[in-house]
Design an enzyme around this catalytic site. Sequence first.
Site, mmCIF file in Angstrom:
data_model
loop_
_atom_site.group_PDB
_atom_site.id
_atom_site.type_symbol
_atom_site.label_atom_id
_atom_site.label_comp_id
_atom_site.label_asym_id
_atom_site.label_seq_id
_atom_site.Cartn_x
_atom_site.Cartn_y
_atom_site.Cartn_z
ATOM 1 N N SER A 11 0.811 -1.219 0.000
ATOM 2 C CA SER A 11 0.000 0.000 0.000
ATOM 3 C C SER A 11 0.846 1.270 0.000
ATOM 4 O O SER A 11 0.397 2.311 -0.473
ATOM 5 C CB SER A 11 -0.932 0.005 1.213
ATOM 6 O OG SER A 11 -0.191 -0.060 2.419
ATOM 7 N N ASP B 285 5.515 -10.848 12.093
ATOM 8 C CA ASP B 285 4.748 -11.073 10.861
ATOM 9 C C ASP B 285 5.335 -12.250 10.075
ATOM 10 O O ASP B 285 5.533 -12.173 8.858
ATOM 11 C CB ASP B 285 4.710 -9.811 10.005
ATOM 12 C CG ASP B 285 3.616 -9.862 8.936
ATOM 13 O OD1 ASP B 285 2.665 -10.651 9.091
ATOM 14 O OD2 ASP B 285 3.712 -9.110 7.951
ATOM 15 N N SER C 277 4.627 0.999 -0.468
ATOM 16 C CA SER C 277 5.992 0.744 -0.932
ATOM 17 C C SER C 277 5.980 -0.192 -2.133
ATOM 18 O O SER C 277 5.033 -0.957 -2.338
ATOM 19 C CB SER C 277 6.842 0.141 0.189
ATOM 20 O OG SER C 277 6.353 -1.135 0.552
ATOM 21 N N ALA D 27 16.602 -11.872 -3.240
ATOM 22 C CA ALA D 27 16.285 -13.302 -3.268
ATOM 23 C C ALA D 27 15.854 -13.661 -4.686
ATOM 24 O O ALA D 27 14.878 -13.120 -5.204
ATOM 25 C CB ALA D 27 15.184 -13.617 -2.266
ATOM 26 N N LYS E 242 13.658 -1.409 -1.745
ATOM 27 C CA LYS E 242 12.293 -1.087 -1.314
ATOM 28 C C LYS E 242 12.136 0.426 -1.326
ATOM 29 O O LYS E 242 12.883 1.140 -0.652
ATOM 30 C CB LYS E 242 12.037 -1.644 0.085
ATOM 31 C CG LYS E 242 10.648 -1.372 0.631
ATOM 32 C CD LYS E 242 10.474 -2.044 2.000
ATOM 33 C CE LYS E 242 9.095 -1.825 2.572
ATOM 34 N NZ LYS E 242 8.907 -2.542 3.866
#
Length: 303
Positions: A20, A138, A22, A95, A39
């Site tokens: 929302s 998270d 980034s 990654a 990011k």
Amino acid sequence: MTVTLKKDDFYFLHEIGCGSFSTVYCCSRKLTDKRCAIKCVLKRQIIRERKTEQIYREKAAMVLLSTDGNLHPFIVQLMSTFQDTDMLYFVMTLAEKKDVKHLLKKHLKFSVDNTKFIISELTEALSHIHKLKVCHRDVKPENLLLTASGHILLSDFGCAKIIGAPEPPNNIDPKARRRASFVGTAEYVTPEILNGLDTEYSVDFWAMGICLFQFLVGKTPFNDISEYLIFQRVMTLLFDFPPTFQDPLAKTLIQQVIVVDVKERLGSEFKGGYQVVKEHPYFAEVNWETLPNQTSPILSLMN
């Protein structure tokens, strides 16, 4: 964390994912051609969504985990941060093979051995961050990135908190702290998070238990048609093991980490923390020292 960079130092190659406030890009540094993930956080959006404290906590946790002596092969490294008028930039490990959620969607569920490998690496990563007083808050499959060699990288410290550290100052949005009391993702959160209570390290091991169940069964234990019903299931611990559940040691571990009472939950400070989790019989055959150098059994799933 010693090199000061700017946006013009990189080629932005393609988008990896977005949220929302980034967007993450695969980038290449012009000077070295080395690839990384960046990011990009829109400043006005985090102010609008009252996420400023979340960004401060994310940076603090990642800086701590990326300093010399604190690096770990199963945790994303923050290599640099910088900003311009509109954006904040986090330069991180790239990654190459997406994440465990993507792999699980492709294969529906994992074998006992593949599950144990992923859960062992996750447990090792959580043990490391807990040792440094960082609680992730998270943990879920999409935050377990995959390297080209088939090992995990624990990522997205946007909900993380350094236990015992003071809340970062926030003069931009004084209402943000109240709004940010709920952290995590519905199917992986603990009852104490839903009740707005203080959290400690065992929230991460609860989520690890959710992942363990999900990898072996193909769905999360509290899965339902709405967040409200999921939350009701979480609060009452309403879930069952299917008759076909294959791994009895995994079952006992799940039963000991998915526990409502924090004082009775394996992995909590009251029960001995991460070390007791690693001593569980489920991990009896795991060589924690050589784990980063082992050939990953999930490579065949990634190809």
